[in-house]
Design a protein around this motif. Structure first.
Motif, PDB file in Angstrom:
ATOM      1  N   ARG A 475       0.760  -1.114   0.317  1.00 35.67           N
ATOM      2  CA  ARG A 475       0.050   0.311  -0.366  1.00 35.67           C
ATOM      3  C   ARG A 475       0.902   1.269  -0.459  1.00 35.67           C
ATOM      4  N   TYR A 476       2.081   1.150   0.828  1.00 35.31           N
ATOM      5  CA  TYR A 476       3.498   2.568   0.917  1.00 35.31           C
ATOM      6  C   TYR A 476       3.780   3.018  -0.354  1.00 35.31           C
ATOM      7  N   LEU A 477       3.813   1.747  -1.186  1.00 38.04           N
ATOM      8  CA  LEU A 477       4.332   1.641  -2.187  1.00 38.04           C
ATOM      9  C   LEU A 477       3.306   2.725  -3.674  1.00 38.04           C
ATOM     10  N   ASP A 478       2.273   1.598  -3.732  1.00 33.32           N
ATOM     11  CA  ASP A 478       0.855   2.277  -4.346  1.00 33.32           C
ATOM     12  C   ASP A 478       1.205   3.700  -4.375  1.00 33.32           C
ATOM     13  N   LEU A 479       1.435   4.214  -3.136  1.00 32.58           N
ATOM     14  CA  LEU A 479       1.132   5.837  -2.779  1.00 32.58           C
ATOM     15  C   LEU A 479       2.122   6.280  -4.012  1.00 32.58           C
ATOM     16  N   TYR A 480       3.467   5.787  -2.783  1.00 30.89           N
ATOM     17  CA  TYR A 480       5.026   6.736  -3.367  1.00 30.89           C
ATOM     18  C   TYR A 480       5.260   6.451  -4.917  1.00 30.89           C
ATOM     19  N   LEU A 500      -2.558   3.963   6.541  1.00 28.67           N
ATOM     20  CA  LEU A 500      -1.802   2.852   7.343  1.00 28.67           C
ATOM     21  C   LEU A 500      -0.994   3.572   8.140  1.00 28.67           C
ATOM     22  N   GLN A 501      -0.723   4.745   8.725  1.00 31.72           N
ATOM     23  CA  GLN A 501      -0.321   5.089  10.173  1.00 31.72           C
ATOM     24  C   GLN A 501      -0.312   3.994  11.491  1.00 31.72           C
ATOM     25  N   LEU A 502      -1.751   3.490  11.265  1.00 35.17           N
ATOM     26  CA  LEU A 502      -1.355   3.087  12.374  1.00 35.17           C
ATOM     27  C   LEU A 502      -1.539   1.689  11.889  1.00 35.17           C
ATOM     28  N   GLU A 503      -1.126   0.887  11.142  1.00 39.15           N
ATOM     29  CA  GLU A 503      -0.531  -0.266  11.172  1.00 39.15           C
ATOM     30  C   GLU A 503       0.791  -0.505  11.036  1.00 39.15           C
ATOM     31  N   ALA A 504       1.705   0.826  10.245  1.00 43.04           N
ATOM     32  CA  ALA A 504       2.832   0.986  10.131  1.00 43.04           C
ATOM     33  C   ALA A 504       3.611   2.431  10.926  1.00 43.04           C
ATOM     34  N   ALA A 505       3.395   2.771  11.945  1.00 45.79           N
ATOM     35  CA  ALA A 505       3.843   3.679  12.246  1.00 45.79           C
ATOM     36  C   ALA A 505       4.768   3.561  12.859  1.00 45.79           C
ATOM     37  N   LYS A 506       5.851   2.791  13.330  1.00 44.45           N
ATOM     38  CA  LYS A 506       7.454   3.058  13.136  1.00 44.45           C
ATOM     39  C   LYS A 506       7.882   3.394  11.534  1.00 44.45           C
ATOM     40  N   PHE A 507       7.106   3.258  10.686  1.00 43.78           N
ATOM     41  CA  PHE A 507       7.986   3.713   9.420  1.00 43.78           C
ATOM     42  C   PHE A 507       8.662   4.955   9.015  1.00 43.78           C
ATOM     43  N   LEU A 508       9.738   5.045   8.849  1.00 40.60           N
ATOM     44  CA  LEU A 508      10.129   6.412   9.023  1.00 40.60           C
ATOM     45  C   LEU A 508       9.857   6.973   7.316  1.00 40.60           C
ATOM     46  N   PRO A 509       9.925   6.008   6.372  1.00 43.77           N
ATOM     47  CA  PRO A 509       9.571   6.385   4.714  1.00 43.77           C
ATOM     48  C   PRO A 509       7.952   6.737   4.705  1.00 43.77           C
TER      49      PRO A 509
END
Length: 854
Positions: A475-480, A500-509
């Protein structure tokens, strides 16, 4: 305006000396009272039998003013009616407006409070006489030394005229839209409290240098904000002002009239008490600190004749005032990551999956670098211009190492290869390769995180790479990989990233992407709600992530956009305390310095950064900064250093051509621009060449190139304005007028100071001088004075026959860095009777007032 008042020599017993100002309805003259031997100001109007309402209103103004006798109110002495002229004879305040005073000499907090207390007392006197001003603003306060005096009660009315009924639509907003109260903006009945709100707007401008509801040239937008946007003090205000002052300003700007102070006498008393509290404190910073100017004067700039795209491509280092930091003892190695090379043996390999694999490899390598406290990610990755020469590439971008990734894929598996190349030799020092599942992007990311440290044995990561599930990462790649098409798309992306932040809150990118999308959207829309969303998104990051330098940069960018300079300074101080990379800290300091108009500090930081990391992009950015600040020789040297590293850099060549043009070396500028349109034919090159040819007097060829530029970018008013100028100079009046009208039409709905200056010039060329001057004044209400605005004003006043004003603005423009060659155009020839103008426009041995050709 009638000839009668234009040629007025005497009016009753008053001998006219000179005009002080002009408006749409009349002229204000300085005059001598021959009986009392004193200077007076006379507001003169032509009386027209068909304008009885106007005549009646002018006489009403006289009746209102006659009721007022106060040291902080301009006093009416006399009313004179002679033939077709009505004159209001008033006290002459031999000074400037409060707006001009604030620009020229920002007051201390103590002095600002003194001004405001005096104005409040004067306004209270008006209210006691039953008068509501209805248009209280900086321009209507005249300064007599240190004494402010309220003027221009031209739209004031007695209280009984307001209290009974709402106004019709045509009367809905009297006075300036920028100082109106909420009830005034809505056309509701008014009482004295409307002036209380307007005083709050004025007070905030005096104290902070900003409008309490932000910047906009759209009057309807400003009225909408005044009615609906809640006023809040920002961090700077809360830091600089006493609590009592914060409370008073907030109360003055309450939306509901009943929540504001009940009278101005109370306001004046509170201001005086705050001022006395400052007097009672020893070594207090507030009493001596200079308040930011209402419209800080920018340093020299010469962008008027540069095609917008050239400047638009510049990434200026940005910054704060200098903060003393301990130099880093740690050597940060600069590492560039090239775009991954992708190959496959299956002709049916999915293109979408290929894009995902390439994006995953590059972003994962960057993520690994960003987690390091010894490696610096070099932002340059375009090696094509160097034809594969790694040594030249590394030298040009000041990289110690280059990472060259590749992926050779089958349908289900890929072989990942990472090569570490020495920047000094261009040779491969180390290579890693391993297989991955071609369908799992999270697998590629995780294995890169595991393998990458092997390239740098002493690598220390400041935090572990968090795990991100395959579905979330996809999902992140789709948005990127998807750039929003419009504001609605951008808002939808922000919502998806928030989910997406709710699922990957520690993901800096994730935070980097959200920040980039939010700030891009804010730049397009100016909607402060976007900045609020960004603040909430960043605040939800885990504490460990928020303590990382890369995350601090995201916070810094947000704080700059909100103009929270104290917050931005605290980020830089934190970076210094953490012994962060000196180049990074310099970049942040420079960004803040530019935002705060600390140009000398910003330039010093950029010069230091070039020494720390001598890349071609830094030399070019330094060249642009030197050029913008009027340091032309230093700009030339920095541009030459850029060309030493990248010999055919189009931007650097464009800048050198612009320097020649600014210096009036038209032959050299034309030669360079001709070369550039061959190497890189685009609208900017055509425009710059066309403008140079216009200044040389080669009008037919000039029209040819500017028309080519306009055809490529038909909606650009700058192109149209230059095309109109070229037609006019060539004697093609009909074509010129059509082009000038297109400028007016195309700037009608655009924001930005330059759009207003383009429109004012076009209006003046079409002979609509009153509207041109109104356009300039509207821009002045929101935007800072610049050399470009001075040039536009000089042109407008020259065409309007206001020679004295034109010469003053000419001096301001040239002192600000506008090349004298721009005043060699024929519409300035009418100023040649002035010795000052002749001196100002002298360039070498050329002077248009002697008929010298360019």
């Amino acid at each position: 305006m009638s000839t009668t008042i234009e040629q007025l020599k005497t009016l009753g017993r008053y001998q006219i000396s000179r005009p002080l100002g002009r408006g749409g309805m009349g002229i204000v003259y300085l005059a001598q009272d021959t009986e009392l031997a004193r200077d007076v100001a006379i507001k003169c109007f032509s009386l027209d039998a068909n304008q009885r309402d106007l005549t009646t209103r002018l006489k009403q103004e006289a009746v209102l003013l006659a009721k007022l006798n106060h040291p902080n109110v301009i006093q009416l002495y006399d009313v004179v009616e002679d033939n077709e002229t009505l004159g209001l004879v008033m006290e002459f305040a031999d000074g400037t407006t409060l707006r001009q005073t604030l620009k020229e000499q920002p007051p201390t907090l103590h002095t600002a409070l003194s001004y405001l207390a005096q104005i409040a007392n004067g306004l209270q006197q008006a209210h006691k006489a039953g008068i509501i001003h209805c248009d209280l603003k900086l321009d209507n306060i005249l300064m007599a030394g240190q004494t402010p005096k309220i003027s221009d009660f031209g739209i004031a009315q007695a209280r009984r005229d307001h209290a009974d009924q709402p106004r019709t639509n045509s009367q809905q907003v009297t006075g300036s839209s920028y100082s109106a109260s909420p009830e005034q903006a809505q056309g509701l009945p008014l009482d004295f409290r409307t002036d209380v709100f307007s005083f709050g707007v004025l007070a905030y401008q005096v104290l902070s240098g900003r409008h309490p509801f932000g910047k906009t040239l759209d009057q309807r937008e400003m009225l909408e904000r005044i009615v609906n946007q809640r006023f809040e003090l920002n961090t700077v205000d809360r830091h600089n002002w006493p609590i009592a002052l914060q409370a008073l300003i907030t109360e003055l700007l309450e939306k509901q009239p009943q929540n504001r102070p009940s009278n101005m006498a109370k306001v004046a008393q509170q201001l005086q008490e705050i001022q006395r509290s400052l007097d009672g404190e020893n070594e207090i910073d507030d009493a001596t600190a200079i308040i930011q100017a209402v419209s800080a004067k920018p340093a020299k700039t010469t962008r008027r004749w540069l095609a917008g795209g050239m400047i638009g491509s510049i990434i200026l280092a940005a910054s704060i005032g200098l903060i003393m930091l301990q130099p880093s003892n740690q050597k940060m190695l600069s590492v560039a990551v090239l775009a991954p090379n992708f190959s496959h043996s299956n002709n049916n390999f999915d293109t979408s999956r290929q894009r995902r694999i390439v994006a995953t490899i590059k972003t994962s390598l960057e993520e690994s670098l960003l987690r390091s406290d010894t490696l610096r990610l070099n932002p340059n990755s375009d090696i094509d211009v160097f034809e594969g020469n790694f040594v030249k590439f590394a030298n040009a971008i000041a990289a110690d190492y280059i990472i060259r990734p590749s992926a050779d894929c089958q349908q289900q598996r890929c072989q990942i290869v990472l090569q570490k190349l020495s920047g000094a030799s261009g040779l491969v020092e180390q290579q890693l390769d391993w297989p991955v599942v071609a369908t799992s992007m999270s697998d590629i990311r995780e294995t890169i995180a595991t393998q990458f440290p092997s390239l740098f044995p002493n690598l220390k990561s400041v935090f572990e790479q968090p795990a991100v599930g395959e579905e979330s990462y996809q999902r992140y790649l789709d948005l990127y990989l998807t750039t929003p098409n419009d504001s609605d798309d951008a808002l939808a992306q922000l919502k998806e990233l928030e989910d997406l932040q709710l699922e990957a809150a520690k993901f800096l990118p994730l935070y980097k992407l959200y920040s980039r999308r939010a700030l891009d959207l804010f730049d397009r829309t100016g909607d402060n709600k976007i900045l609020n969303r960004l603040n909430v998104f960043l605040s939800r990051a885990p504490t460990l992530l928020r303590e990382q330098p890369t995350f601090k940069q995201l916070e810094f960018r947000h704080l700059l956009k909100t103009r929270d300079f104290l917050g931005a300074e605290s980020v830089v101080a934190w970076m210094g305390a953490k012994n962060a990379d000196r180049v990074l800290v310099n970049d942040l300091q420079a960004l803040l310095a530019w935002e705060k108009d600390n140009y000398d500090d910003a330039l010093a930081l950029e010069r230091e950064s070039v020494l720390l990391q001598p890349s071609y992009t830094r030399f070019y950015n330094l060249a642009v900064s030197e050029y913008t600040l009027g340091n032309l020789e230093q700009a030339r040297e920095a541009a030459k250093r850029t060309l030493e590293l990248v010999p055919q850099d189009i931007d650097a060549l464009n800048l050198i051509a612009a320097i020649e043009l600014t210096n009036g070396n038209l032959d050299d500028a034309a030669r360079l621009y001709r070369e550039l349109v061959v190497q890189s034919p685009d609208s900017y090159g055509y425009l710059n060449l066309g403008v140079t040819l216009m200044l040389q007097g080669q009008f037919d060829e000039s029209i040819h190139y500017i028309q080519m530029a306009t055809d490529l970018n038909p909606g650009n008013p700058e192109y149209q304005l230059n095309l109109a100028d070229a037609h006019l100079l060539a004697g093609q009046l009909q074509a010129a007028n059509k082009a000038y009208q297109r400028v007016i039409d195309n700037t009608a709905t655009l924001d930005g100071a330059t759009q207003f200056y383009f429109r004012a010039q076009a209006q003046a060329h079409l002979g609509d001088f009153n509207q041109a001057i109104k356009t300039l004044r509207l821009a002045e209400q929101t935007y800072s004075a610049t050399p470009e605005s001075a040039y536009a004003a000089a042109l407008v006043h020259a065409l309007a026959g206001n020679n004295s004003a034109a010469i003053v603005e000419t001096e301001n423009a040239i002192n600000g860095g506008i090349g004298a060659v721009w005043f060699h155009l024929s519409w300035f020839n009418r100023l040649c009777d002035s010795e000052l103008f002749v001196t100002l426009v002298q360039h070498g041995d050329k002077n248009p007032c002697r008929g010298d050709p360019n």
